[in-house]
Design a protein around this motif. Structure first.
Motif, PDB file in Angstrom:
ATOM      1  N   THR A 254      -7.253  33.264   4.302  1.00  0.00           N
ATOM      2  CA  THR A 254      -6.262  34.086   5.005  1.00  0.00           C
ATOM      3  C   THR A 254      -5.397  33.166   5.869  1.00  0.00           C
ATOM      4  OG1 THR A 254      -7.844  35.916   5.106  1.00  0.00           O
ATOM      5  CG2 THR A 254      -6.049  35.954   6.710  1.00  0.00           C
TER       6      THR A 254
ATOM      7  N   HIS B 173     -12.163  32.864   4.188  1.00  0.00           N
ATOM      8  CA  HIS B 173     -11.590  34.075   3.586  1.00  0.00           C
ATOM      9  C   HIS B 173     -10.196  33.862   3.001  1.00  0.00           C
ATOM     10  CE1 HIS B 173     -15.037  36.331   4.799  1.00  0.00           C
ATOM     11  NE2 HIS B 173     -14.854  36.057   6.062  1.00  0.00           N
TER      12      HIS B 173
ATOM     13  N   SER C 244      -3.371  37.063   8.961  1.00  0.00           N
ATOM     14  CA  SER C 244      -3.956  37.675  10.154  1.00  0.00           C
ATOM     15  C   SER C 244      -3.320  37.080  11.400  1.00  0.00           C
ATOM     16  CB  SER C 244      -5.477  37.417  10.169  1.00  0.00           C
ATOM     17  OG  SER C 244      -6.079  37.993  11.304  1.00  0.00           O
TER      18      SER C 244
ATOM     19  N   CYS D  50     -13.544  41.319   6.523  1.00  0.00           N
ATOM     20  CA  CYS D  50     -12.634  40.308   5.956  1.00  0.00           C
ATOM     21  C   CYS D  50     -13.010  39.998   4.509  1.00  0.00           C
ATOM     22  CB  CYS D  50     -12.675  39.035   6.790  1.00  0.00           C
ATOM     23  SG  CYS D  50     -11.883  39.203   8.399  1.00  0.00           S
TER      24      CYS D  50
ATOM     25  N   ASP E 157     -16.594  39.800   9.830  1.00  0.00           N
ATOM     26  CA  ASP E 157     -16.701  38.922   8.660  1.00  0.00           C
ATOM     27  C   ASP E 157     -16.845  39.758   7.386  1.00  0.00           C
ATOM     28  OD1 ASP E 157     -17.198  36.368   7.277  1.00  0.00           O
ATOM     29  OD2 ASP E 157     -19.231  37.161   7.058  1.00  0.00           O
TER      30      ASP E 157
ATOM     31  N   GLN F  57     -11.322  32.532   9.147  1.00  0.00           N
ATOM     32  CA  GLN F  57     -10.504  33.333   8.228  1.00  0.00           C
ATOM     33  C   GLN F  57      -9.776  32.442   7.222  1.00  0.00           C
ATOM     34  OE1 GLN F  57      -8.529  35.495  11.513  1.00  0.00           O
ATOM     35  NE2 GLN F  57      -8.928  37.328  10.312  1.00  0.00           N
TER      36      GLN F  57
END
Ligand SMILES: [Zn+2]
Length: 317
Positions: free
Chosen positions: A248, A246, A183, A175, A172, A242
């Motif tokens: 992503t 994040h 990803s 990231c 984490d 993610q």
């Protein structure tokens, strides 16, 4: 200790580390230890610098579940392809590869010669299913199969709380620090692509296109996308975290299809040989171009939009 050839041609933990070192050297890549596991093993990432500064970063990670060695092998093959002219990733992005997210599970699988119950091989050294240990963007019912369990000893035990494990909390942090654009997280053995679970129509459609790009890139066997806007639940998986926290584009790729596994062994002699092909090369050869195509397609996009309720999402439930 098993004989060296019990799980051949797969690599012992030491041989895996050596392969990573050698590849990094050949490619002029940076080796980064981003943390240590419960048992003190290095969590290692390889960073392939891009040709110019300021380009997006993409991540391929694997083996969050102990016995899924085919994922690590495929991730290393993708890494090795970084300088293939046909891909040319360095011109467009910085490539990060984490071949083994769960080195304790990998080492335990190796030490046991791939034999043992799934709950023992799959988890980290605290018995936690690391892919159920990420914060959940929304509560989800635990009774659904695979949704995660609160009982220690279960194969999907989600741990004492979100990111309670060093393997997940260090990932984490990586990231957060690197802000990956896309990803691909490698697993086995379903032969499917499972995008992050999203509710909004645009993101759902985008994942459909990304999964199609991956499948079209595959050489022979094309993996099907497995997703439903209504039936998918948040289970504490890596790709959901993610995407929602994040920003992503993130998918789970299940290398080595179920049918191929059944053809290989109707009754597998061990857990390991249910999850991994005896001959990894044909599947690596099939899947690496698909992963390249997925990253290429994701790099054409903007990153996912900011989460609408970021506080709640980051906190989990
Ligand atoms: Zn898995």
């Amino acid at each position: 200790m098993p004989r060296e050839d019990t799980l051949a041609p797969y690599l012992s933990p030491e041989a895996l580390a050596q392969r990573v070192d050698a590849l990094a050297k050949t490619l002029g890549a940076e080796l980064r230890t981003y943390g240590t596991s419960v048992q003190g093993r290095a969590l290692r990432a390889v960073r392939i610098p891009a040709q110019t500064d300021g380009l997006p970063r993409v991540l391929c990670s694997a083996n969050i579940h102990g016995p899924e060695f085919i994922g690590a092998m495929t991730a290393l093959a993708l890494l090795a392809s970084a300088d293939d002219d046909s891909w040319g990733i360095r011109r467009r992005a910085e490539l990060w590869v984490v071949p083994c997210l769960n080195p304790d599970g990998y080492a335990r699988t190796w030490e046991l010669g791939g034999e043992g119950p799934l709950a023992l091989l799959r988890t980290n050294a605290n018995g936690v299913d690391l892919n159920r240990n990420f914060p959940r963007p929304a509560p989800s019912p635990s009774w659904l199969p695979g949704a995660g369990s609160q009982h220690p000893g279960d194969a999907t035990f989600r741990g004492t709380g979100p990111l309670s494990e060093p393997e997940t909390s260090h990932l984490d942090a990586l990231c957060r620090e690197q802000g990956f654009h896309a990803s691909a997280n490698l697993h086995s053995f379903m032969g499917t692509v499972i995008p992050a679970s999203v509710r909004d129509t645009n993101a759902f459609r985008t994942y459909k296109a990304l999964a199609a790009a991956l499948a079209q890139g595959q050489r022979r066997t094309r993996y099907r996308r497995l997703s439903s806007r209504r039936l998918d639940v948040f289970t504490g998986e890596q790709e959901d975290h993610q995407h929602h926290v994040h920003r992503t584009w993130a998918v789970c790729v299940e290398n080595f299809p179920w049918l191929a596994s059944m053809r290989q062994h109707w009754r597998a002699p061990s857990t390991f040989w249910r999850f991994n092909p005896r001959r990894p090369e044909p599947w690596i050869d099939n899947d690496v171009p698909g992963l390249q195509a997925y990253f290429d397609a994701a790099l054409q996009l903007e990153r996912p939009a900011s989460p609408p309720v970021s506080g709640a999402l980051a906190r989990g439930d």
